[in-house]
Design an enzyme around this catalytic site. Structure first.
Site, PDB file in Angstrom:
ATOM      1  N   ASP A 156       0.858  -1.169   0.000  1.00 58.29           N
ATOM      2  CA  ASP A 156       0.000   0.000   0.000  1.00 58.29           C
ATOM      3  C   ASP A 156       0.911   1.242   0.000  1.00 58.29           C
ATOM      4  OD1 ASP A 156      -2.247   1.705   0.551  1.00 58.29           O
ATOM      5  OD2 ASP A 156      -1.702   1.630   2.686  1.00 58.29           O
ATOM      6  N   PHE A 157       0.351   2.425  -0.259  1.00 55.20           N
ATOM      7  CA  PHE A 157       1.187   3.645  -0.277  1.00 55.20           C
ATOM      8  C   PHE A 157       1.011   4.458   1.019  1.00 55.20           C
ATOM      9  CE2 PHE A 157       1.985   8.108  -1.296  1.00 55.20           C
ATOM     10  CZ  PHE A 157       3.282   8.023  -1.780  1.00 55.20           C
ATOM     11  N   ASP A 158      -0.158   5.112   1.176  1.00 51.29           N
ATOM     12  CA  ASP A 158      -0.365   6.003   2.331  1.00 51.29           C
ATOM     13  C   ASP A 158      -0.420   5.197   3.629  1.00 51.29           C
ATOM     14  OD1 ASP A 158      -1.075   8.867   1.211  1.00 51.29           O
ATOM     15  OD2 ASP A 158      -2.058   7.410  -0.090  1.00 51.29           O
ATOM     16  N   ASP A 208      -2.031  -0.679   5.630  1.00 46.81           N
ATOM     17  CA  ASP A 208      -2.521  -0.197   6.927  1.00 46.81           C
ATOM     18  C   ASP A 208      -4.022   0.021   6.987  1.00 46.81           C
ATOM     19  OD1 ASP A 208      -2.502   2.157   5.245  1.00 46.81           O
ATOM     20  OD2 ASP A 208      -2.773   3.313   7.102  1.00 46.81           O
TER      21      ASP A 208
HETATM   22 MG   LIG Z   1      -2.987   3.081   3.444  1.00 46.59          MG
END
Ligand SMILES: [Mg+2]
Length: 289
Positions: free
Chosen positions: A53-55, A237
């Site tokens: 995932d990124f953020d 997350d």
């Molecule tokens: Mg995220």
């Protein structure tokens, strides 16, 4: 679920498990590194498919999503992993694909934006133009409908849209009420494939096209496109990452970033711990495969 039961989950990370699993607390990776390593060493896969995932995973969460950037050092680590013969790397994010590419900016890795609805090969949507048109119209309606609520940010991401409410005073505007307001606007919005649907994430309500697709399906498609046998490892997350963890539960390893209950096998504390893990994979993990 007790820790000992979770330990057994980690032990069986590469085997079939019972259907309809329930999210539970997962053991901290730093305390179970031996089990994580064991999962890699006992896999008969030729390569590791690393999905990220990124953020909140590669990049710390920030108040303004437009200013999010990867942690210092992650660019170099992703380049090293992408160039390594034992790894395939993919970043699967809720961000629009073009935005995601520009923020990661590493060649030789796979990208999926909009929770996998935009993929660099074989995208799942049949009528993206119809969806874009509907999303644009609904975003205009939401701008008017939600204009009186300070702090709401409406982000048009082409084939999806996000309503961010992390800056909204909760008094009188609880997430459930905001959801109902948005649902009332969206309820009549149709595309060539049917009505838009709403999903929820980290301080965000998302408008998506009416197809059964998510990060897990995107991860599965990426894996199916691999020519070598792979063991998937996914790190994320958010609640939307649980769809990817439902894939890794069946055959692979899931690592949740944070403390929420999860379908993942392990947890790490935050993006700094993710960077440490990427470094470990570069230095040591590659030797375990
Ligand atoms: Mg995220």
């Amino acid at each position: 679920m007790t820790n000992s039961t979770n330990d057994s989950v980690a032990d069986t990370a590469q085997t079939n498990r019972s259907p309809a699993p329930t999210p539970t607390p997962a053991p901290l990776l730093c305390k179970r590194k031996d089990r994580f390593r064991h999962c890699l060493e006992t896999s008969d896969a030729e390569r590791l498919f690393l999905g990220l995932d990124f953020d909140g995973t590669l990049a710390p969460h920030v108040d303004d999503p437009t200013s999010a950037a990867m942690r210092s050092g992650n660019h170099k680590l992703l380049e090293r992993l992408a160039a390594h013969p034992k790894f395939t790397v993919a970043v699967i994010s809720g961000r629009e694909l073009a935005d995601l590419r520009s923020r990661v900016d590493v060649d030789g890795i796979r990208y999926a934006g909009n929770h996998g609805l935009e993929m660099d090969t074989n995208p799942p949507l049949e009528s993206p133009d119809s969806v874009r048109s509907t999303i644009g119209r609904v975003c205009g309606m939401l701008e008017r409908e939600l204009a009186s609520i300070d702090g709401v940010q409406i982000e048009n991401k082409g084939i999806t849209a996000s309503v961010h409410y992390r800056d909204v005073e909760t008094d009188g505007h609880e997430p459930e009420q905001l959801y109902q307001l948005i649902d009332a606007v969206v309820s009549d919005a149709t595309t060539d494939d049917g009505k838009l649907r709403l999903t929820t994430g980290h301080d965000v309500i998302e408008l998506r096209p009416p197809i059964d697709w998510d990060k897990g399906r995107a991860l599965r498609q990426f894996i199916d496109e691999e020519t070598a046998s792979v063991i998937p490892l996914f790190i994320g997350d958010d609640t939307t990452d649980e769809d990817a963890f439902s894939v890794t539960r069946t055959a692979g390893i899931g690592i949740h970033v944070g403390t929420a209950e999860t379908l993942a096998d392990f947890q790490v504390s935050g993006p700094a711990a993710v960077s440490e893990l990427l470094e470990w994979l570069c230095e040591t993990g590659s030797e375990c495969l």
